[in-house]
Design a protein around this motif. Structure first.
Motif, PDB file in Angstrom:
ATOM      1  N   PRO A   1      24.576  33.877  38.630  1.00 52.51           N
ATOM      2  CA  PRO A   1      25.723  32.854  38.151  1.00 52.51           C
ATOM      3  C   PRO A   1      27.225  33.521  38.969  1.00 52.51           C
ATOM      4  O   PRO A   1      27.179  34.537  39.234  1.00 52.51           O
ATOM      5  N   SER A   2      28.041  32.646  39.559  1.00 56.37           N
ATOM      6  CA  SER A   2      29.166  32.838  40.110  1.00 56.37           C
ATOM      7  C   SER A   2      30.365  33.553  39.195  1.00 56.37           C
ATOM      8  O   SER A   2      31.179  34.074  39.586  1.00 56.37           O
ATOM      9  N   SER A   3      29.897  33.393  37.717  1.00 55.91           N
ATOM     10  CA  SER A   3      30.849  34.175  36.905  1.00 55.91           C
ATOM     11  C   SER A   3      30.736  35.681  36.730  1.00 55.91           C
ATOM     12  O   SER A   3      31.215  36.359  36.246  1.00 55.91           O
ATOM     13  N   THR A   4      29.591  36.091  37.254  1.00 55.44           N
ATOM     14  CA  THR A   4      29.468  37.521  37.616  1.00 55.44           C
ATOM     15  C   THR A   4      30.432  38.310  37.969  1.00 55.44           C
ATOM     16  O   THR A   4      31.009  38.015  38.906  1.00 55.44           O
TER      17      THR A   4
ATOM     18  N   GLY B   1      32.547  40.914  32.948  1.00 54.97           N
ATOM     19  CA  GLY B   1      32.718  42.293  32.468  1.00 54.97           C
ATOM     20  C   GLY B   1      32.407  42.575  30.783  1.00 54.97           C
ATOM     21  O   GLY B   1      32.966  43.471  30.481  1.00 54.97           O
ATOM     22  N   LEU B   2      31.812  41.734  30.413  1.00 58.51           N
ATOM     23  CA  LEU B   2      31.384  42.140  28.810  1.00 58.51           C
ATOM     24  C   LEU B   2      30.070  43.176  28.940  1.00 58.51           C
ATOM     25  O   LEU B   2      29.164  42.623  29.450  1.00 58.51           O
ATOM     26  N   THR B   3      30.073  44.072  28.416  1.00 59.91           N
ATOM     27  CA  THR B   3      29.111  44.978  28.335  1.00 59.91           C
ATOM     28  C   THR B   3      27.734  44.453  27.539  1.00 59.91           C
ATOM     29  O   THR B   3      26.638  44.878  27.788  1.00 59.91           O
TER      30      THR B   3
ATOM     31  N   LYS C   1      37.722  39.936  37.202  1.00 57.22           N
ATOM     32  CA  LYS C   1      36.846  39.804  36.056  1.00 57.22           C
ATOM     33  C   LYS C   1      36.403  40.994  35.555  1.00 57.22           C
ATOM     34  O   LYS C   1      35.833  41.014  34.200  1.00 57.22           O
ATOM     35  N   ALA C   2      36.265  42.048  36.472  1.00 58.44           N
ATOM     36  CA  ALA C   2      35.717  43.338  35.740  1.00 58.44           C
ATOM     37  C   ALA C   2      36.815  44.487  35.412  1.00 58.44           C
ATOM     38  O   ALA C   2      36.405  45.292  35.178  1.00 58.44           O
TER      39      ALA C   2
ATOM     40  N   LYS D   1      45.502  42.151  42.200  1.00 54.03           N
ATOM     41  CA  LYS D   1      45.529  41.590  43.715  1.00 54.03           C
ATOM     42  C   LYS D   1      44.589  42.278  44.486  1.00 54.03           C
ATOM     43  O   LYS D   1      44.105  41.609  45.736  1.00 54.03           O
ATOM     44  N   PHE D   2      43.630  43.107  44.143  1.00 56.54           N
ATOM     45  CA  PHE D   2      42.475  43.397  44.866  1.00 56.54           C
ATOM     46  C   PHE D   2      41.606  42.649  44.290  1.00 56.54           C
ATOM     47  O   PHE D   2      40.657  43.238  43.385  1.00 56.54           O
ATOM     48  N   GLN D   3      41.126  41.752  44.944  1.00 56.25           N
ATOM     49  CA  GLN D   3      40.249  40.516  44.628  1.00 56.25           C
ATOM     50  C   GLN D   3      38.684  41.008  44.259  1.00 56.25           C
ATOM     51  O   GLN D   3      38.234  40.549  43.268  1.00 56.25           O
ATOM     52  N   ALA D   4      38.510  41.825  45.354  1.00 53.45           N
ATOM     53  CA  ALA D   4      36.917  42.106  45.252  1.00 53.45           C
ATOM     54  C   ALA D   4      36.701  43.437  46.209  1.00 53.45           C
ATOM     55  O   ALA D   4      37.409  43.807  46.984  1.00 53.45           O
ATOM     56  N   ILE D   5      35.469  44.104  45.657  1.00 50.34           N
ATOM     57  CA  ILE D   5      35.197  45.396  46.394  1.00 50.34           C
ATOM     58  C   ILE D   5      33.709  44.946  46.680  1.00 50.34           C
ATOM     59  O   ILE D   5      32.927  44.400  45.846  1.00 50.34           O
ATOM     60  N   GLY D   6      33.081  45.419  47.922  1.00 52.49           N
ATOM     61  CA  GLY D   6      31.978  44.879  48.019  1.00 52.49           C
ATOM     62  C   GLY D   6      31.120  46.306  49.157  1.00 52.49           C
ATOM     63  O   GLY D   6      32.067  46.730  49.836  1.00 52.49           O
ATOM     64  N   LEU D   7      30.111  46.727  48.591  1.00 51.38           N
ATOM     65  CA  LEU D   7      29.577  48.150  49.193  1.00 51.38           C
ATOM     66  C   LEU D   7      28.138  47.734  49.495  1.00 51.38           C
ATOM     67  O   LEU D   7      27.415  47.307  48.792  1.00 51.38           O
TER      68      LEU D   7
END
Length: 920
Positions: A301-304, A369-371, A503-504, A529-535
């Motif tokens: 899901p894109s809500s992830t 972001g919900l555990t 979201k997180a 403002k740091f919208q996303a992080i990818g590794l």
């Protein structure tokens, strides 16, 4: 005597020459290039090297975005403060004479004590004169306020400048072998000087030289991490329950190097990691594994908010290496114990079962972001085989509990046609027990299957939400922002991590210490403002390639809040049409995309069917009851055909009907006597109006003359005092006909009717008789009376492309007139008084639609296609709560139940999604 004097004088003279010569040679002394890394203590945790200190300071001074936001946090602010100190020195050097800082600059961080990080700064010096100039400049500049202390250490003069504040640390520096070494920690400078006197350089550390050879050029910085010691620094930022674990985690790998590059709104870091295969390092699991193509995002899901994926090309190899890793960690017996306990419960070796069905990917997804919404996703070789093996576990347990399989099975009904079985497992935390702390707290209480993916989750409700988003196509691979960021990554990897930071936010903060949590809370806007992080981590021979991006966007934009979103293959050709399911009486949605595919979606947003048409639909889609049996069909025209389609997407009887000429406007439906004996009228390119019976045959008795010019509007029908009036217009005049196509009224004045706007009927009020109202190309209003009289009024000047609507907006029995042109909306009453003049940020794209929610509650719908925004405003210009919303088409509004205060709004957006908003 003279001889003695001359001898003494000669000796003094020679000594003077030697001294002066030595001093001269010292002044001319040029230092050979000394590697700054030779001055870095071997126990350093992190090293950052910049090609040019001058460029670094310039970039930080001019950067009003990323660095400015980061500097709001204390740790970054401290680094910034030190760099500003160097910048101040630069200004002082300039006044003393030329001293170029266009040279490399190296920083090394060290953990001192239990919780303090100090930095060592290293700058190469070109010659002796430059060294003395730098030394004197610092002493003269700082020594005005603080006395400079000197002492000898390892045959080098060590300078110390205490600060006025007794609690604050001073500045310590020294010059040795062509390097300027400085720190706020005396110990670090001393360690650095000792390091310079030994041959045991950090460059000789195992694996360091190997990764150093891979550093990139023309980047903003090169970062080196000692993964054996750097976790200790990381632990300082964490909450107590995680800090101890990370502090002692020294078996990740050995060394990592990352090249740092700042680009427009993207921070890129890439480089290599060395992990000694002879040591018990976790990253050794990736060695000898081929990178895997990541496909899991197609059902996530894109809500992830957070997604982590392990790419396992060779499952047996991974299992063997993981067991070896556990053995080296002393945890293999505990691992085996967990497997045996579950085997006793179920009769199944779940390690063998999971590894046998695993195909390439296993992932962990966090929703919003919900555990309590953590999902484990396993890509299987075959869903049917995987299901069989999982049910074997449940049956084995059920038998021991003297229960049936049905006890552990539930069914989620997405809609009347689609359902998913959800099963309860007898054992929770299976992913953690099998794959380690990577899956900590990931529940396996319930599982289901979507395509060839097995999804484990904590509850039936959470899995149901996952299923709904996934089946409706609201997935990461359809998320525009996510796909744009993926351009910076490879499509293959052995490990993948992605987080949508806004979201997180709450989830990530829960791992951090109280001070950082407070900072994040106080600077939430900056963090978001740091919208996303990818590794990504990918095996590359005997190294591991790292690829990391951080997306920065100075403009915060909140995602639309929808009941559901359903993706089409491409963008929309027109507004979503609400059509009624004649069985359930619920609203369904009919929409066509620009590839001419017609889609019907059910109330849950699932596509029921697609039907390819030969061209775009022209005009509106109508719903009729052709057979008078309560079953409804969809009527519309394309360029060359009149279509009638039933609810299942099938053509009805003689349809589609091939048109005798190309349609220029949509089909109009007339039901003269309200008995469902429909008549269909289509204006065509040959300037004729063709009329058809509901069976698709030419209408007998219709014999209209050809229009003088190409017809510019749909055909309209009005019944006034038991008489029928069929009205249309061409480029220069309008026509009023009877049911046979003969001219019923001959207007006394002709005008060029505006192409975007129909005629509106205004019923007789007071001394004003029945009349039709519309506008001409300049926006002038024309009243057309049934006796042929025509009146003109001018309220405002408009372009030919303007939109005009006549509607009673205040329930007083009289129409108000709405004009939309370019970016403004104006409303006038019938007397010509302006009641609204509202401007928008961009042009209004479609005709404003008027929605009547009750007798006095009337609102106006506006779409700004260029901005992907829709508005709902009242006649006074006030926005409905929650608007604007995302959308780039006209929209439809429907109520689930009669009397509902909330309503559903359906609109297309620029991501090819049909959005369903629930609006209060």
């Amino acid at each position: 005597m003279l001889k003695k004097i001359l001898s003494s004088f000669l000796i003094v003279f020679l000594l003077a020459i030697i001294v002066l010569g030595y001093l001269y040679l010292q002044k001319q002394k040029v230092y050979k290039g000394v590697d700054p890394f030779s001055a870095i203590p071997v126990n350093s945790e992190m090293i950052i090297q910049f090609e040019s200190l001058e460029q670094l300071i310039s970039k930080l001074e001019n950067n009003t975005g990323v660095w400015q936001e980061l500097s709001k946090f204390d740790d970054i602010a401290n680094i910034n403060k030190n760099l500003q100190f160097l910048d101040s020195l630069v200004s002082n050097f300039s006044s003393e004479g030329a001293f170029s800082l266009d040279r490399s600059f190296t920083m090394a961080s060290h953990l001192q004590g239990k919780n303090e990080i100090e930095y060592l700064y290293i700058l190469p010096i070109t010659d002796y004169l430059e060294e003395k100039k730098l030394q004197n400049s610092i002493i003269n500049w700082v020594g005005l306020e603080s006395p400079v202390k000197e002492r000898s250490y390892h045959n080098t003069t060590l300078f110390s400048i205490p600060l006025k504040d007794p609690k604050a640390k001073g500045i310590h520096f020294a010059f040795s072998k062509g390097l300027f070494v400085a720190s706020r920690s005396m110990l670090l400078v001393e360690n650095s000087l000792r390091q310079l006197s030994t041959e045991n350089s950090i460059s000789k550390s195992k694996g360091f030289e190997q990764i150093r050879r891979t550093v990139g050029k023309n980047v903003d910085a090169n970062l080196f991490f000692n993964l054996k010691t750097y976790p200790k620094q990381v632990s300082l930022s964490l909450d107590k329950q995680y800090s101890k674990f990370i502090r002692n985690y020294t078996n990740l790998a050995n060394w990592t190097e990352l090249d740092l590059s700042f680009r427009n709104r993207i921070i890129l870091l890439n480089g290599f990691t060395y992990s000694d295969p002879q040591q018990g390092n976790l990253m050794n699991l990736f060695l000898q594994q081929e990178p895997v193509k990541m496909e899991m995002e197609s059902i996530i899901p894109s809500s992830t908010s957070i997604l982590s994926i392990l790419g396992i090309d060779d499952a047996p190899l991974h299992k063997g290496k993981y067991r070896k890793f556990l053995d080296q960690m002393g945890k293999l017996s505990e691992y085996q114990k967990n497997i045996n306990e579950i085997k006793k419960k179920t009769g199944v070796d779940y390690e063998e079962a999971i590894y046998s069905i695993l195909h390439k990917e296993i992932g962990l997804a966090f929703s919003e972001g919900l555990t309590n919404k953590r999902f484990t996703i396993i890509r299987t070789k075959s869903a049917s085989i995987a299901k069989e093996k999982m049910l074997k576990m449940i049956n084995g347990y059920a038998k021991k509990q003297q229960r049936t399989l049905a006890y552990y099975k539930r069914t989620y009904q997405l809609d009347k046609e689609t359902s998913f079985d959800i099963f309860r497992l007898p054992e929770d935390r299976i992913p953690e027990k099998l794959f380690g702390s990577f899956f900590t707290d990931a529940s396996s209480s319930y599982f289901t299957f979507i395509e060839n993916y097995m999804i484990m989750g904590p509850s039936i409700a959470s899995l149901s939400e996952f299923i709904q988003e996934s089946v409706l196509g609201k997935t990461l691979d359809t998320n525009q922002s996510y796909q744009e960021n993926k351009e910076y990554l490879s499509n293959k990897a052995n490990f993948y991590f992605y987080t949508s930071t806004p979201k997180a936010n709450a989830f990530i903060s829960s791992f951090l210490n109280a001070d950082l949590q407070k900072e994040i809370k106080n600077n939430k806007e900056s963090v978001n403002k740091f919208q996303a992080i990818g590794l990504q981590l990918s095996s590359n021979r005997n190294l591991i390639y790292n690829n990391l991006f951080i997306e920065y966007d100075p403009v915060l934009e909140l995602a639309p809040q929808t009941d559901w979103e359903s993706r089409l293959d491409t963008c929309f050709a027109h507004k979503p049409y609400l059509v009624q399911n004649h069985y359930t009486k619920e609203n369904e949605i009919l929409v066509q995309d620009i590839n001419n595919q017609l889609h019907l979606l059910n109330p849950s947003g699932r596509v029921l069917w697609k039907k390819e048409l030969e061209s775009q639909i022209i005009g509106k889609v109508h719903q009729i009851d052709l057979f008078k049996n309560g079953k409804l069909q969809y009527l519309f025209t394309t360029k060359n055909r009149l279509h009638l389609v039933d609810r299942n997407g099938n053509n009805v009887n003689n349809y589609p009907v091939k048109l005798k000429a190309e349609a220029v406007r949509g089909v109009s439906i007339f039901d003269y006597d309200k008995n469902k004996n429909y008549r269909f009228f289509i204006p065509c390119k040959d300037r004729k109006i063709y009329a058809y019976t509901k069976e698709g045959k030419s209408l007998t008795g219709w014999n209209s003359s050809k229009a003088e010019n190409e017809i510019t509007c749909e055909i309209q029908h009005f019944r006034i005092k038991n008489k029928d009036y069929i009205v249309y217009a061409d480029k220069y005049r309008f026509y009023i006909l009877n049911r046979r196509g003969q001219e019923r009224i001959k207007p006394k004045v002709q005008f060029s009717k505006s192409v975007n706007n129909p005629f509106y009927l205004e019923k007789a009020v007071g001394n004003i008789s029945d009349r039709l109202v519309t506008t001409d190309n300049n926006g002038n209003i024309y009243y057309c009376y049934l006796n042929g009289k025509v009146e003109k009024k001018s309220f405002t000047q408009l372009s030919e492309a303007h939109f005009f609507t006549a509607a009673d907006l205040n329930a007083d029995g009289k129409n108000e007139y709405l004009f939309a042109d370019y970016n403004f909306l104006k409303i006038f009453n019938a007397a010509g008084k302006q009641t609204l003049d509202q401007k928008f940020d961009s042009n209004i794209s479609f005709k404003p639609n008027v929605y009547q929610f009750s007798r006095r509650n009337i609102e106006i719908g506006i779409c700004l296609e260029d901005e992907n925004k829709i508005f709902l405003i009242d006649p006074a210009g006030n926005k409905h709560k929650g608007f604007p919303l995302k959308g780039n088409t006209e929209f439809s509004i429907g109520f689930s139940k009669t009397g509902d205060k909330s309503f559903n709004l359906y609109v297309g957006d620029n991501r090819n999604f049909l959005l369903n908003y629930s609006v209060q």
